[in-house]
Write a protein that holds these residues in place. Structure first.
Motif, mmCIF file in Angstrom:
data_model
loop_
_atom_site.group_PDB
_atom_site.id
_atom_site.type_symbol
_atom_site.label_atom_id
_atom_site.label_comp_id
_atom_site.label_asym_id
_atom_site.label_seq_id
_atom_site.Cartn_x
_atom_site.Cartn_y
_atom_site.Cartn_z
ATOM 1 N N GLN A 156 0.841 -1.201 0.000
ATOM 2 C CA GLN A 156 0.000 0.000 0.000
ATOM 3 C C GLN A 156 0.878 1.254 0.000
ATOM 4 N N ARG A 157 0.388 2.283 -0.630
ATOM 5 C CA ARG A 157 1.159 3.524 -0.721
ATOM 6 C C ARG A 157 0.283 4.746 -0.410
ATOM 7 N N ARG A 158 0.875 5.721 0.274
ATOM 8 C CA ARG A 158 0.275 7.045 0.427
ATOM 9 C C ARG A 158 1.434 8.037 0.562
ATOM 10 N N PRO A 159 1.268 9.269 0.090
ATOM 11 C CA PRO A 159 2.376 10.239 0.174
ATOM 12 C C PRO A 159 2.721 10.514 1.633
ATOM 13 N N PRO A 160 3.996 10.621 1.990
ATOM 14 C CA PRO A 160 4.356 10.966 3.373
ATOM 15 C C PRO A 160 3.772 12.333 3.745
ATOM 16 N N TYR A 161 3.414 12.484 5.012
ATOM 17 C CA TYR A 161 2.879 13.761 5.475
ATOM 18 C C TYR A 161 4.014 14.788 5.578
ATOM 19 N N ASN B 3 4.248 3.714 3.428
ATOM 20 C CA ASN B 3 3.256 2.696 3.807
ATOM 21 C C ASN B 3 2.387 3.222 4.932
ATOM 22 N N PRO B 4 1.090 2.895 4.937
ATOM 23 C CA PRO B 4 0.233 3.319 6.053
ATOM 24 C C PRO B 4 0.767 2.786 7.384
ATOM 25 N N MET B 5 0.702 3.621 8.401
ATOM 26 C CA MET B 5 1.178 3.243 9.737
ATOM 27 C C MET B 5 0.217 2.246 10.379
ATOM 28 N N ASP B 6 0.773 1.262 11.094
ATOM 29 C CA ASP B 6 -0.021 0.372 11.940
ATOM 30 C C ASP B 6 0.810 0.139 13.194
ATOM 31 N N ARG B 7 0.724 1.069 14.133
ATOM 32 C CA ARG B 7 1.609 1.040 15.308
ATOM 33 C C ARG B 7 0.805 0.873 16.593
ATOM 34 N N LEU B 8 1.346 0.046 17.483
ATOM 35 C CA LEU B 8 0.781 -0.152 18.817
ATOM 36 C C LEU B 8 1.592 0.676 19.814
ATOM 37 N N ILE B 9 0.908 1.527 20.578
ATOM 38 C CA ILE B 9 1.558 2.254 21.672
ATOM 39 C C ILE B 9 1.113 1.571 22.957
ATOM 40 N N CYS B 10 2.043 0.887 23.591
ATOM 41 C CA CYS B 10 1.706 0.120 24.789
ATOM 42 C C CYS B 10 2.319 0.801 26.003
ATOM 43 N N GLY B 11 1.478 1.221 26.924
ATOM 44 C CA GLY B 11 1.972 1.894 28.126
ATOM 45 C C GLY B 11 0.903 1.902 29.187
ATOM 46 N N ASP B 12 1.323 1.959 30.447
ATOM 47 C CA ASP B 12 0.367 1.948 31.550
ATOM 48 C C ASP B 12 -0.546 3.163 31.511
ATOM 49 N N LYS C 134 -13.609 -5.267 15.407
ATOM 50 C CA LYS C 134 -12.182 -5.487 15.125
ATOM 51 C C LYS C 134 -11.964 -5.757 13.646
ATOM 52 N N GLU C 135 -12.896 -6.507 13.036
ATOM 53 C CA GLU C 135 -12.784 -6.769 11.600
ATOM 54 C C GLU C 135 -12.908 -5.480 10.803
ATOM 55 N N LYS C 136 -13.822 -4.596 11.251
ATOM 56 C CA LYS C 136 -13.991 -3.313 10.557
ATOM 57 C C LYS C 136 -12.742 -2.451 10.726
ATOM 58 N N ILE C 137 -12.175 -2.471 11.934
ATOM 59 C CA ILE C 137 -10.928 -1.730 12.189
ATOM 60 C C ILE C 137 -9.826 -2.247 11.271
ATOM 61 N N ALA C 138 -9.737 -3.571 11.135
ATOM 62 C CA ALA C 138 -8.710 -4.184 10.278
ATOM 63 C C ALA C 138 -8.869 -3.739 8.829
ATOM 64 N N SER C 139 -10.125 -3.556 8.383
ATOM 65 C CA SER C 139 -10.362 -3.153 6.991
ATOM 66 C C SER C 139 -9.840 -1.747 6.716
ATOM 67 N N PHE C 140 -9.739 -0.900 7.759
ATOM 68 C CA PHE C 140 -9.215 0.462 7.587
ATOM 69 C C PHE C 140 -7.698 0.447 7.349
ATOM 70 N N LYS C 141 -7.047 -0.606 7.847
ATOM 71 C CA LYS C 141 -5.584 -0.595 7.889
ATOM 72 C C LYS C 141 -4.926 -0.615 6.518
ATOM 73 N N THR C 142 -5.661 -1.002 5.497
ATOM 74 C CA THR C 142 -5.052 -1.036 4.166
ATOM 75 C C THR C 142 -5.031 0.340 3.518
ATOM 76 N N SER C 143 -5.831 1.274 4.045
ATOM 77 C CA SER C 143 -5.937 2.563 3.359
ATOM 78 C C SER C 143 -5.594 3.771 4.226
ATOM 79 N N VAL C 144 -5.698 3.649 5.556
ATOM 80 C CA VAL C 144 -5.396 4.804 6.422
ATOM 81 C C VAL C 144 -4.360 4.418 7.468
ATOM 82 N N ASP C 145 -3.755 5.421 8.078
ATOM 83 C CA ASP C 145 -2.806 5.187 9.166
ATOM 84 C C ASP C 145 -3.581 4.827 10.429
#
Length: 806
Positions: free
Chosen positions: A231-236, A273-282, A393-404
């Protein structure tokens, strides 16, 4: 008729006597009516007959075993060179994830360069624990004792393990290399049966089944990740105003926070590439601030951002925080979509979202509904993903191919954690507590009214507020009655998700402002509620909560510099399940700040990580236990490029068997246009297996089960198609020998053989110098030889989901 022969069949002149010379004539109504009796004859085949034939069975098997991601339309198309590059990228990412895991899990061992492992130290086992020996199978640990070996007079330590047919003893060093704990992803940890020392074949079958399941999982992950890389999108653009926005943050960022800021900024401004990052913190460690800076970056570029929260309470809090932080930027509009709003307010917001008049939209799962149409969505922020249901969760996953996508979590669900640990999902860990935070004191004990009154009195005496949490709505009123009698002059209120929106909003607002001193509630307050003056939480019937839930609830207090207390009450320890006891023990151990990630790992070990692409627990883990399953997983990931099959063009497959079936005249008469039909079959086979399956099923739907000669023709199409997908360029039969020239490696062949269900084919095939060969017991007639080759390729083809196919 020359054209017909090129497809590997012929129509004899005897077969077409009395048939008009032009096949086009078959479309006339009179000819169609004349053929109706024939239609009835062919359609008289029973459905059961059709389902039993080899082609139908293969079609069914491919549909069930090969995920739809296999189809070219949904799989990223790439040439071999491009595939090499992407596979190396995936390998590098996985190695980084594994390195992070090694550092987190093994400490000194990792520093010394020792290999990461899930093996168990025999000295940590207790008598009665179930263990897995990699070569023998599942047994029950008996103990560690000294014994004298036969060829020595010096006693050495042995590990004693009980199996179904006797006791085994292993030298301690050997046991350390071969043993794993046997944990299961469900309540019971007891295996169905113990393995046998004198017959390891049953265990070997289970181990191989687990290995193949692992390999399929790895391929699924690879294809998911490769799809994301494509997947591609222009960098911000890097906007100077981000520094101004960041300066509004009233605290000094911790080192982990700074790193998370940099990670997210790099994802958005330097990657395509679209971001798919987990921020894990208390809780309270600054995850929201990371999200706010990402939102600012995206919104400044003219895109919309969606913030998804699991509860209306948390959504409202996010809305308030975001509105305040963006108040200086008058051109950025923030909106809330939840059941706190009236119908007309919702409609207004939906129209504003659609036409791009709202830049930041905060809400609950209603934001995922079909009625919400975004004008130019660029970023999705998901807070506490584990609180959403399967469909969300499935709907959230469907966003991951097109948005950050940015996911925030204190205790990620095991599946999310697993993806981060294996490197298939980017993760930033915020484990450094803010300077003013102090650990929350956790008190775990059996419930008594005296202990509850004492805990609440301590907090009220120092001017604080109290959360009183129950696992369900039923019982809230009883607790209210008890507390009113105990604290007659204290303002007490009830909050739960079934209340009217306005009533709930008013209650939460009064508690936040300090008018209500004790809030009796369900776990609706689990996520996000930030009340600085509430520093005691009482949780009743703690055994009914999950580990992550308890950790989140405990995090509702201790948001200020006061020492906070979490009182966790259970009715009677004798009533608790082993898993509930293990959860409580884990919570007691993870008392320090910043241990949400470790706690999530414990949660994963206790309840399993589920299927990566769904919420069902995977049965394959039960075959070998979680620890060995993970060990096999990491082994498979590190050798992923060794399990690669390169397909070849369909027309490159040479099938050296002289088989030219004669179609019966009545079937030729029955077909609308025989030559065109055969032509369609060849074209379908040339495209892919899915088109060939569709062609065959449509043919049978329209004309009934084909005669044997037509079945032979279809099998030839299937044989060449499967061979092309497997990288087999030539198939030949000479006497009792069948040979297939293949471009696969010996390791790929071994995995294919291990995947085979048919023992006949598994034991007859060998791999020698780039060829798959089989020596049959006797020479078969050509039609039977075709059947044997068809069945053999069908068995080999079943292994494709476990192989990288680029």
């Amino acid at each position: 008729m020359a054209a017909a022969k090129s497809y590997g069949f012929s129509i004899s002149m005897d077969a077409v006597v009395g048939v008009p010379p032009s096949f086009a004539g078959f479309t006339r109504r009179s000819d169609y009516n004349r053929r109706l009796p024939l239609a009835n004859k062919f359609r008289s085949q029973t459905e059961a007959e059709q389902q039993r034939d080899a082609i139908s069975l293969l079609n069914e098997r491919i549909r069930s075993e090969h995920c739809k991601r296999e189809s070219p339309s949904s799989r990223p198309a790439m040439d071999s060179e491009e595939a090499d590059m992407y596979i190396q990228l995936v390998k590098d990412q996985q190695q980084r994830g594994l390195q992070k895991l090694k550092g987190d899990r093994t400490g000194a061992a990792a520093a010394s360069g020792a290999a990461f492992t899930y093996k168990v130290d025999p000295y940590t086992l207790r008598s009665g624990d179930y263990v897995v020996h990699r070569k023998v199978g599942i047994g029950r640990f008996f103990g560690v004792k000294f014994d004298v070996p036969k060829d020595s007079s010096e006693p050495i330590e042995y590990v004693f393990i009980e199996y179904a047919d006797g006791m085994a003893k292993l030298p301690i060093k050997q046991a350390s290399r071969m043993l794993y704990r046997y944990n299961l992803p469900n309540e019971t940890k007891k295996p169905r049966t113990l393995s046998k020392l004198n017959d390891t074949s049953a265990w070997e079958r289970r181990r191989i089944k687990g290995k193949v399941a692992v390999q399929k999982m790895v391929v699924d992950l690879m294809e998911l990740y490769l799809h994301r890389l494509k997947q591609r999108r222009p960098p911000y653009p890097k906007v100077p105003a981000v520094a101004e926005f960041a300066s509004q943050f009233p605290y000094d960022p911790t080192p982990d926070q700074k790193q998370a800021f940099m990670d997210v900024e790099r994802d958005l401004t330097e990657r395509e590439n679209p971001m798919d990052r987990l921020i894990c913190g208390d809780v309270g460690f600054g995850k929201t601030e990371v999200a706010l800076r990402a939102i600012f970056c995206v919104v400044s570029a003219g895109k919309q951002a969606m913030v998804l929260a699991p509860t209306i309470v948390l959504a409202k809090q996010h809305f308030d925080v975001i509105s305040e932080r963006f108040s200086r930027f008058h051109n950025i509009k923030v909106g809330l979509l939840s059941r706190f709003q009236t119908k007309s307010e919702k409609e207004t917001h939906l129209q504003m979202i659609k036409h791009g008049n709202l830049d930041i939209i905060v809400g609950t799962h209603s934001l995922l509904g079909d009625r919400v149409v975004y004008s130019n969505l660029g970023l999705l922020v998901v807070d506490e993903e584990q609180r959403f249901g399967v469909k969300q969760k499935e709907k959230i996953a469907s966003f991951k191919t097109s948005v950050d996508v940015l996911t925030l979590s204190a205790t990620p669900i095991p599946r999310t954690l697993y993806l981060a640990l294996t490197g298939f999902r980017d993760a930033s860990l915020i484990s450094t507590p803010p300077p003013e935070r102090v650990p929350i004191r956790t008190h775990l004990s059996a419930y008594t009214q005296e202990k509850v009154v004492s805990a609440i009195n301590h907090e009220l005496d120092r001017g604080g507020q109290v959360f009183y949490v129950l696992p369900r709505i039923k019982g809230l009123e009883e607790v209210m009655e008890f507390l009113r009698q105990s604290f007659p002059n204290v303002e007490i209120a009830i909050a739960h998700g079934k209340q009217y929106s306005r009533q709930l909003e008013e209650t939460m607002e009064n508690f936040a402002q300090g008018h209500i001193k004790i809030l009796i509630c369900t776990n609706i307050v689990e996520s996000g509620l930030d009340i600085q003056n509430a520093n005691t939480i009482v949780v009743q019937d703690v055994q009914l909560f999950g580990l992550a839930q308890l950790y989140q609830l405990r995090g509702r207090v201790g948001r200020a510099d006061k020492e906070a207390h979490a009182f966790l009450f259970y009715p009677d320890k004798s009533l608790l399940s082993d898993q509930a006891l293990e959860r409580l023990a884990a919570l007691e151990e993870c008392r320090d700040l910043g241990q949400g990630f470790q706690l999530a790992e414990r949660d994963m070990a206790i309840r399993g990580f589920g299927n990566i692409f769904g919420e069902q627990q995977t049965g394959d883990v039960g075959n070998v236990g979680i620890d060995l399953f993970f060990e096999m997983l990491f082994e498979s990931l590190s050798k992923v490029d060794e399990h690669r099959v390169v397909s070849i063009p369909y027309h490159s497959v040479q099938f050296d068997m002289n088989l030219n079936p004669h179609l019966p005249s009545e079937y030729i008469n029955y077909l609308e246009n025989p030559l065109e039909t055969i032509n369609e079959g060849e074209k379908a086979a040339e495209k892919d297996i899915w088109n060939l399956i569709q062609f065959t099923e449509n043919l049978r739907r329209q004309y009934g089960k084909e005669p044997y000669s037509m079945e032979i023709l279809l099998k030839k199409l299937y044989v060449r198609r499967m061979a092309a997908d497997l990288g087999i360029s030539r198939i030949y039969a000479s006497g009792k020998t069948v040979g297939m020239k293949a471009n696969m490696s010996k390791k790929v062949f071994k995995l294919m053989i291990e995947s085979m269900a048919s023992e006949i084919h598994r034991t007859s095939l060998v791999f020698d110098d780039g060829s798959i060969k089989a020596e049959l017991l006797l020479e078969l007639p050509r039609e039977q030889m075709l059947d044997w080759i068809f069945q053999c390729l069908a068995e080999l083809y079943a292994s494709l989901p476990a192989l990288i196919k680029y």
